[in-house]
Design a protein around this motif. Structure first.
Motif, PDB file in Angstrom:
ATOM      1  N   ARG A   1       0.735  -1.442  -0.014  1.00  0.00           N
ATOM      2  CA  ARG A   1      -0.231   0.021   0.081  1.00  0.00           C
ATOM      3  C   ARG A   1       0.976   1.274   0.067  1.00  0.00           C
ATOM      4  O   ARG A   1       0.542   2.098  -0.724  1.00  0.00           O
ATOM      5  CB  ARG A   1      -0.900  -0.018   1.165  1.00  0.00           C
ATOM      6  CG  ARG A   1      -2.239  -0.997   1.194  1.00  0.00           C
ATOM      7  CD  ARG A   1      -2.893  -0.824   2.151  1.00  0.00           C
ATOM      8  NE  ARG A   1      -3.408   0.495   2.733  1.00  0.00           N
ATOM      9  CZ  ARG A   1      -4.474   1.018   2.087  1.00  0.00           C
ATOM     10  NH1 ARG A   1      -5.342   0.526   1.180  1.00  0.00           N
ATOM     11  NH2 ARG A   1      -4.791   2.399   2.561  1.00  0.00           N
ATOM     12  N   ARG A   2       1.659   1.388   0.658  1.00  0.00           N
ATOM     13  CA  ARG A   2       2.721   2.597   0.847  1.00  0.00           C
ATOM     14  C   ARG A   2       3.472   2.638  -0.328  1.00  0.00           C
ATOM     15  O   ARG A   2       3.725   3.826  -0.950  1.00  0.00           O
ATOM     16  CB  ARG A   2       3.809   2.226   2.180  1.00  0.00           C
ATOM     17  CG  ARG A   2       4.424   3.360   2.290  1.00  0.00           C
ATOM     18  CD  ARG A   2       5.754   3.186   3.642  1.00  0.00           C
ATOM     19  NE  ARG A   2       6.633   2.199   2.915  1.00  0.00           N
ATOM     20  CZ  ARG A   2       7.541   2.206   2.290  1.00  0.00           C
ATOM     21  NH1 ARG A   2       8.011   3.249   1.911  1.00  0.00           N
ATOM     22  NH2 ARG A   2       8.375   1.299   2.259  1.00  0.00           N
ATOM     23  N   LEU A   3       3.998   1.495  -1.023  1.00  0.00           N
ATOM     24  CA  LEU A   3       4.595   1.623  -2.194  1.00  0.00           C
ATOM     25  C   LEU A   3       3.801   1.990  -3.598  1.00  0.00           C
ATOM     26  O   LEU A   3       4.119   2.118  -4.541  1.00  0.00           O
ATOM     27  CB  LEU A   3       5.448   0.227  -2.424  1.00  0.00           C
ATOM     28  CG  LEU A   3       6.659   0.310  -1.658  1.00  0.00           C
ATOM     29  CD1 LEU A   3       7.500  -1.178  -1.492  1.00  0.00           C
ATOM     30  CD2 LEU A   3       7.797   1.241  -1.857  1.00  0.00           C
ATOM     31  N   SER A   4       2.381   1.842  -3.336  1.00  0.00           N
ATOM     32  CA  SER A   4       1.407   2.289  -4.521  1.00  0.00           C
ATOM     33  C   SER A   4       1.199   3.771  -4.163  1.00  0.00           C
ATOM     34  O   SER A   4      -0.009   4.173  -4.940  1.00  0.00           O
ATOM     35  CB  SER A   4       0.144   1.388  -4.234  1.00  0.00           C
ATOM     36  OG  SER A   4      -0.523   1.340  -2.993  1.00  0.00           O
ATOM     37  N   GLY A   5       1.717   4.376  -3.168  1.00  0.00           N
ATOM     38  CA  GLY A   5       1.443   5.429  -3.222  1.00  0.00           C
ATOM     39  C   GLY A   5       0.248   6.118  -1.915  1.00  0.00           C
ATOM     40  O   GLY A   5      -0.016   7.150  -1.819  1.00  0.00           O
ATOM     41  N   LYS A   6       0.051   5.033  -1.243  1.00  0.00           N
ATOM     42  CA  LYS A   6      -1.219   5.199  -0.386  1.00  0.00           C
ATOM     43  C   LYS A   6      -0.846   5.753   1.036  1.00  0.00           C
ATOM     44  O   LYS A   6       0.030   4.929   2.025  1.00  0.00           O
ATOM     45  CB  LYS A   6      -2.160   4.125  -0.187  1.00  0.00           C
ATOM     46  CG  LYS A   6      -2.793   3.867  -1.455  1.00  0.00           C
ATOM     47  CD  LYS A   6      -3.755   2.546  -1.422  1.00  0.00           C
ATOM     48  CE  LYS A   6      -4.813   2.586  -2.509  1.00  0.00           C
ATOM     49  NZ  LYS A   6      -4.112   2.172  -3.593  1.00  0.00           N
ATOM     50  N   CYS A   7      -0.877   6.981   1.392  1.00  0.00           N
ATOM     51  CA  CYS A   7      -0.443   7.464   2.748  1.00  0.00           C
ATOM     52  C   CYS A   7      -1.161   7.003   3.905  1.00  0.00           C
ATOM     53  O   CYS A   7      -2.603   6.921   3.854  1.00  0.00           O
ATOM     54  CB  CYS A   7      -0.267   8.878   2.669  1.00  0.00           C
ATOM     55  SG  CYS A   7       0.281   9.699   4.313  1.00  0.00           S
ATOM     56  N   SER A   8      -0.410   6.589   4.903  1.00  0.00           N
ATOM     57  CA  SER A   8      -1.119   5.862   6.237  1.00  0.00           C
ATOM     58  C   SER A   8      -0.902   6.887   7.491  1.00  0.00           C
ATOM     59  O   SER A   8      -1.299   6.644   8.412  1.00  0.00           O
ATOM     60  CB  SER A   8      -0.743   4.633   6.572  1.00  0.00           C
ATOM     61  OG  SER A   8       0.850   4.831   6.865  1.00  0.00           O
ATOM     62  N   CYS A   9      -0.570   8.148   7.107  1.00  0.00           N
ATOM     63  CA  CYS A   9      -0.377   9.212   8.243  1.00  0.00           C
ATOM     64  C   CYS A   9      -1.711   9.735   8.566  1.00  0.00           C
ATOM     65  O   CYS A   9      -2.638   9.731   7.707  1.00  0.00           O
ATOM     66  CB  CYS A   9       0.632  10.266   7.821  1.00  0.00           C
ATOM     67  SG  CYS A   9       2.065   9.725   7.431  1.00  0.00           S
ATOM     68  N   PRO A  10      -1.812  10.297   9.827  1.00  0.00           N
ATOM     69  CA  PRO A  10      -2.918  10.999  10.413  1.00  0.00           C
ATOM     70  C   PRO A  10      -3.300  12.033   9.464  1.00  0.00           C
ATOM     71  O   PRO A  10      -2.275  12.728   9.053  1.00  0.00           O
ATOM     72  CB  PRO A  10      -2.513  11.283  11.568  1.00  0.00           C
ATOM     73  CG  PRO A  10      -1.609  10.595  12.125  1.00  0.00           C
ATOM     74  CD  PRO A  10      -0.639   9.953  10.917  1.00  0.00           C
ATOM     75  N   PRO A  11      -4.496  12.418   9.084  1.00  0.00           N
ATOM     76  CA  PRO A  11      -5.044  13.391   8.222  1.00  0.00           C
ATOM     77  C   PRO A  11      -4.512  14.703   8.596  1.00  0.00           C
ATOM     78  O   PRO A  11      -4.252  15.575   7.536  1.00  0.00           O
ATOM     79  CB  PRO A  11      -6.289  13.422   8.349  1.00  0.00           C
ATOM     80  CG  PRO A  11      -6.784  11.891   8.664  1.00  0.00           C
ATOM     81  CD  PRO A  11      -5.647  11.656   9.726  1.00  0.00           C
ATOM     82  N   ARG A  12      -4.292  14.995  10.095  1.00  0.00           N
ATOM     83  CA  ARG A  12      -3.834  16.397  10.114  1.00  0.00           C
ATOM     84  C   ARG A  12      -2.397  16.717   9.993  1.00  0.00           C
ATOM     85  O   ARG A  12      -1.888  17.937  10.317  1.00  0.00           O
ATOM     86  CB  ARG A  12      -4.172  16.382  11.726  1.00  0.00           C
ATOM     87  CG  ARG A  12      -5.668  16.662  11.774  1.00  0.00           C
ATOM     88  CD  ARG A  12      -6.185  16.798  13.284  1.00  0.00           C
ATOM     89  NE  ARG A  12      -7.654  16.875  13.613  1.00  0.00           N
ATOM     90  CZ  ARG A  12      -7.950  17.091  14.692  1.00  0.00           C
ATOM     91  NH1 ARG A  12      -7.396  17.532  15.877  1.00  0.00           N
ATOM     92  NH2 ARG A  12      -9.455  16.949  15.033  1.00  0.00           N
ATOM     93  N   LEU A  13      -1.508  15.660   9.804  1.00  0.00           N
ATOM     94  CA  LEU A  13      -0.100  15.743   9.523  1.00  0.00           C
ATOM     95  C   LEU A  13       0.031  16.618   8.112  1.00  0.00           C
ATOM     96  O   LEU A  13      -0.493  16.482   7.178  1.00  0.00           O
ATOM     97  CB  LEU A  13       0.757  14.340   9.515  1.00  0.00           C
ATOM     98  CG  LEU A  13       1.088  13.836  10.848  1.00  0.00           C
ATOM     99  CD1 LEU A  13       1.710  12.395  10.489  1.00  0.00           C
ATOM    100  CD2 LEU A  13       1.788  14.840  11.806  1.00  0.00           C
ATOM    101  N   PRO A  14       0.950  17.608   8.412  1.00  0.00           N
ATOM    102  CA  PRO A  14       1.033  18.637   7.379  1.00  0.00           C
ATOM    103  C   PRO A  14       2.083  17.888   6.044  1.00  0.00           C
ATOM    104  O   PRO A  14       1.722  18.199   4.990  1.00  0.00           O
ATOM    105  CB  PRO A  14       1.898  19.812   7.800  1.00  0.00           C
ATOM    106  CG  PRO A  14       2.582  19.330   9.137  1.00  0.00           C
ATOM    107  CD  PRO A  14       1.504  18.394   9.673  1.00  0.00           C
TER     108      PRO A  14
END
Length: 331
Positions: free
Chosen positions: A270-283
């Motif tokens: 998922r990460r290597l397909s460009g899907k970010c898993s960070c919390p939405p509020r992180l800039p």
């Protein structure tokens, strides 16, 4: 080779030739062997997947990696008929980058990894993987690695560390009860050193229900094997290195047998397909998401009922696959 050694090898070769790799058709179905030049079997085992690859095209070259020297020798003999189209390398898949570099190979068209323990290893009593045989509690996939054996881990770790290991890698709810029994034996000067001792200890700690098909020590044995061979520890790094080695359009397929492994594969894909898993509020993204792969499996592919019926060891297998994107596609 002496006659005795030859006699011991022949049944193993015969077993290897009869062995059918898990999810064989499903995994190889993602590869285009008509155009592929070089494919890596990152976990060669007894050579079942590699054999099918080599039979798929007379032009494809397969490089097989395995940390088990004994299994590697059997695979070499099984695949000797393919000549220079097959190359065997004694190494852990975590070292795929350096292994290919030494062969003068920079990029490949496909990579397959079957993370399950091989039937050859399970059925070799002296390796200590199975509670079906009374043997030293070893569990090293590479006996020459110098790593601690399972017995040595149980002598070195604290009671709490043993419990955490069995729970974390085996998802065994009674891990603390089992760890207490193991530690108590150590205090009495009777450390657990054989497969039978450990299996009996776990069975006595948990009890065995009438008609229960799975031995109560299964999860504990699994946890120790994963810890001894650092299986989950090296997996994420391998996935990233393998992705970099693939040519654009190349396919990466991985078969796992444990929920922890499958979770790592899922998250890395998922990460290597460009899907970010960070919390939405992180800039700014901190998980390292980067669009390099296209996922080919939304959900993992599992064995068909007829396969698990013929081979019960396949029942927990899960296959995930992805394709390497070109620079233009990744934009």
């Amino acid at each position: 080779m002496c006659l005795r050694a030859a006699a011991s090898v022949m049944p193993q070769l015969d077993a290897a030739s009869r062995h059918r790799s898990v999810l064989l058709e499903e995994s190889l179905g993602f590869f285009d062997f008509a155009t592929a030049e070089i494919v890596v079997d990152a976990t060669l085992g007894m050579g079942g997947h590699s054999e099918a690859m080599l039979e798929s095209s007379e032009d494809v070259r397969v490089i097989g990696l395995d940390q088990d020297a004994a299994a590697l020798d059997l695979a070499r003999q099984r695949l000797s008929r393919f000549g220079e189209r097959f190359t065997a390398v004694h190494t852990n898949f975590a070292d795929i980058r350096s292994a290919l570099s030494e062969l003068g190979v920079e990029t490949v068209d496909g990579i397959l990894a079957d993370l399950g323990i091989s039937s050859f290893q399970i059925d070799s009593p002296e390796r200590g993987f199975s509670f079906r045989f009374d043997a030293p509690l070893d569990m090293r996939m590479d006996p020459d690695s110098g790593n601690a054996t399972a017995a040595e881990l149980l002598e070195e770790l604290s009671e709490e560390e043993i419990a955490d290991l069995i729970y974390g890698f085996g998802e065994e709810r009674a891990s603390r009860r089992i760890a207490r029994r193991i530690f108590k034996r150590r205090e009495e000067g009777r450390p657990v050193r054989t497969t039978t001792e450990l299996a009996d200890l776990v069975a006595s700690a948990l009890g065995r229900k009438h008609g229960e098909r799975i031995h109560p020590a299964t999860r504990t044995f699994q946890a120790l094997r994963i810890a001894v061979n650092r299986e989950t520890e090296i997996l994420a790094g391998f996935i990233n290195d393998a992705t970099d080695i693939l040519k654009p359009g190349g396919v990466f397929a991985i078969i796992s047998f444990h929920s922890l492994e499958d979770r790592i594969i899922k998250n890395e894909f998922r990460r290597l397909s460009g899907k970010c898993s960070c919390p939405p509020r992180l800039p700014v993204c901190q998980c390292g998401a980067e669009k390099k792969l296209e996922l080919l499996t939304k959900k993992p592919i599992e064995p068909r009922p007829e396969e698990t019926e013929a081979n019960p060891r396949a029942r927990s297998a899960k296959l995930r696959a992805a394709r390497k994107l070109s620079l233009i596609e990744a934009v």
